[in-house]
Write a protein that holds these residues in place. Structure first.
Motif, mmCIF file in Angstrom:
data_model
loop_
_atom_site.group_PDB
_atom_site.id
_atom_site.type_symbol
_atom_site.label_atom_id
_atom_site.label_comp_id
_atom_site.label_asym_id
_atom_site.label_seq_id
_atom_site.Cartn_x
_atom_site.Cartn_y
_atom_site.Cartn_z
ATOM 1 N N PHE A 46 0.774 -1.237 0.000
ATOM 2 C CA PHE A 46 0.000 0.000 0.000
ATOM 3 C C PHE A 46 0.812 1.297 0.000
ATOM 4 N N VAL A 47 2.090 1.247 0.361
ATOM 5 C CA VAL A 47 2.896 2.471 0.346
ATOM 6 C C VAL A 47 3.377 2.702 -1.082
ATOM 7 N N PRO A 48 3.214 3.913 -1.615
ATOM 8 C CA PRO A 48 3.627 4.175 -3.002
ATOM 9 C C PRO A 48 5.139 4.065 -3.182
ATOM 10 N N GLU A 49 5.549 3.712 -4.387
ATOM 11 C CA GLU A 49 6.980 3.524 -4.672
ATOM 12 C C GLU A 49 7.778 4.805 -4.499
ATOM 13 N N SER A 50 7.156 5.937 -4.691
ATOM 14 C CA SER A 50 7.879 7.199 -4.538
ATOM 15 C C SER A 50 8.338 7.436 -3.097
ATOM 16 N N ALA A 51 7.780 6.697 -2.151
ATOM 17 C CA ALA A 51 8.159 6.859 -0.750
ATOM 18 C C ALA A 51 9.464 6.150 -0.414
ATOM 19 N N PHE A 52 9.852 5.197 -1.233
ATOM 20 C CA PHE A 52 11.060 4.419 -0.958
ATOM 21 C C PHE A 52 12.285 5.121 -1.536
ATOM 22 N N THR A 53 12.805 6.080 -0.796
ATOM 23 C CA THR A 53 14.011 6.780 -1.210
ATOM 24 C C THR A 53 15.075 6.609 -0.146
ATOM 25 N N ALA A 54 16.329 6.757 -0.542
ATOM 26 C CA ALA A 54 17.442 6.546 0.384
ATOM 27 C C ALA A 54 17.854 7.813 1.113
ATOM 28 N N ASP A 55 17.242 8.948 0.807
ATOM 29 C CA ASP A 55 17.676 10.206 1.409
ATOM 30 C C ASP A 55 16.926 10.553 2.692
ATOM 31 N N VAL A 56 16.372 9.564 3.371
ATOM 32 C CA VAL A 56 15.641 9.823 4.607
ATOM 33 C C VAL A 56 16.628 9.887 5.764
ATOM 34 N N THR A 57 16.638 11.018 6.447
ATOM 35 C CA THR A 57 17.467 11.186 7.638
ATOM 36 C C THR A 57 16.553 11.382 8.831
ATOM 37 N N LEU A 58 17.134 11.406 10.012
ATOM 38 C CA LEU A 58 16.330 11.576 11.211
ATOM 39 C C LEU A 58 15.636 12.930 11.220
ATOM 40 N N GLY A 59 16.280 13.917 10.667
ATOM 41 C CA GLY A 59 15.704 15.256 10.635
ATOM 42 C C GLY A 59 14.463 15.357 9.771
ATOM 43 N N ASN A 60 14.445 14.687 8.645
ATOM 44 C CA ASN A 60 13.274 14.793 7.762
ATOM 45 C C ASN A 60 12.364 13.570 7.826
ATOM 46 N N PHE A 61 12.577 12.711 8.817
ATOM 47 C CA PHE A 61 11.771 11.495 8.935
ATOM 48 C C PHE A 61 10.291 11.803 9.149
ATOM 49 N N LEU A 62 9.979 12.717 10.073
ATOM 50 C CA LEU A 62 8.574 13.036 10.342
ATOM 51 C C LEU A 62 7.911 13.704 9.143
ATOM 52 N N ALA A 63 8.641 14.565 8.465
ATOM 53 C CA ALA A 63 8.085 15.204 7.275
ATOM 54 C C ALA A 63 7.803 14.165 6.196
ATOM 55 N N ARG A 64 8.721 13.221 6.011
ATOM 56 C CA ARG A 64 8.506 12.153 5.026
ATOM 57 C C ARG A 64 7.344 11.255 5.435
ATOM 58 N N THR A 65 7.197 11.004 6.716
ATOM 59 C CA THR A 65 6.084 10.177 7.184
ATOM 60 C C THR A 65 4.762 10.834 6.851
ATOM 61 N N ARG A 66 4.666 12.119 7.064
ATOM 62 C CA ARG A 66 3.432 12.840 6.714
ATOM 63 C C ARG A 66 3.165 12.771 5.218
ATOM 64 N N GLU A 67 4.203 12.936 4.415
ATOM 65 C CA GLU A 67 4.043 12.856 2.957
ATOM 66 C C GLU A 67 3.551 11.468 2.534
ATOM 67 N N ILE A 68 4.136 10.453 3.122
ATOM 68 C CA ILE A 68 3.768 9.079 2.765
ATOM 69 C C ILE A 68 2.322 8.806 3.132
ATOM 70 N N THR A 69 1.905 9.223 4.321
ATOM 71 C CA THR A 69 0.516 8.969 4.729
ATOM 72 C C THR A 69 -0.468 9.762 3.873
ATOM 73 N N GLU A 70 -0.068 10.903 3.395
ATOM 74 C CA GLU A 70 -0.945 11.663 2.504
ATOM 75 C C GLU A 70 -1.044 11.007 1.137
ATOM 76 N N GLN A 71 0.020 10.369 0.675
ATOM 77 C CA GLN A 71 0.010 9.707 -0.621
ATOM 78 C C GLN A 71 -0.690 8.349 -0.586
ATOM 79 N N MET A 72 -0.757 7.738 0.592
ATOM 80 C CA MET A 72 -1.333 6.410 0.705
ATOM 81 C C MET A 72 -2.851 6.472 0.555
ATOM 82 N N SER A 73 -3.413 5.439 -0.033
ATOM 83 C CA SER A 73 -4.858 5.400 -0.228
ATOM 84 C C SER A 73 -5.574 5.146 1.101
#
Length: 136
Positions: A46-73
């Motif tokens: 269910f997680v879109p492929e665009s969410a699987f990137t290697a540039d996730v750091t601790l600093g942007n983890f929460l921001a990426r989590t929000r993006e992923i949940t918004e993209q998920m159906s």
């Protein structure tokens, strides 16, 4: 030692955080692997492929989590919630059913498992009344 119900709630919360963790804490290894595998599979589906990137750091983890949940159906969110809730409830029930270690040398209460004095006619820990064999 913690009470059985408090321990069961803590195990359930661990399993809600990461499905399978609660089952691993109570040493139910097959159940732990099942729920962890189910969680990872649900994420992979269910997680879109665009969410699987290697540039996730601790600093942007929460921001990426929000993006992923918004993209998920909506179905993906429901599926992840069902897996987490199922793992939590399974861990809770399994922790309640897990037998306590018997360290008492005398008679024990059939309800709470603690050592009791049968002369009292009830458990001094949980107030369970023993059946009187003379009345039968």
């Amino acid at each position: 030692m913690l009470g059985t119900r408090v321990r069961a709630v803590l195990v359930a919360l661990c399993s809600l955080f990461l499905p399978g963790l609660g089952q691993a804490l109570i040493r139910r290894w097959i159940r732990a692997l099942f729920f962890l595998g189910l969680f990872v599979t649900t994420l992979a589906v269910f997680v879109p492929e665009s969410a699987f990137t290697a540039d996730v750091t601790l600093g942007n983890f929460l921001a990426r989590t929000r993006e992923i949940t918004e993209q998920m159906s909506t179905w993906g969110t429901i599926a992840l919630t069902v897996v987490q809730f199922g793992a939590m409830m399974d861990a809770y029930v399994q922790a309640l059913q897990q037998p306590t270690q018997k360290t008492a040398e005398g008679p024990t209460c059939p309800r709470c498992g603690r050592e009791v004095d049968p002369a009292h006619g009830f458990c001094q820990w949980c107030t369970y009344e023993f059946e009187d064999p003379a009345k039968e």
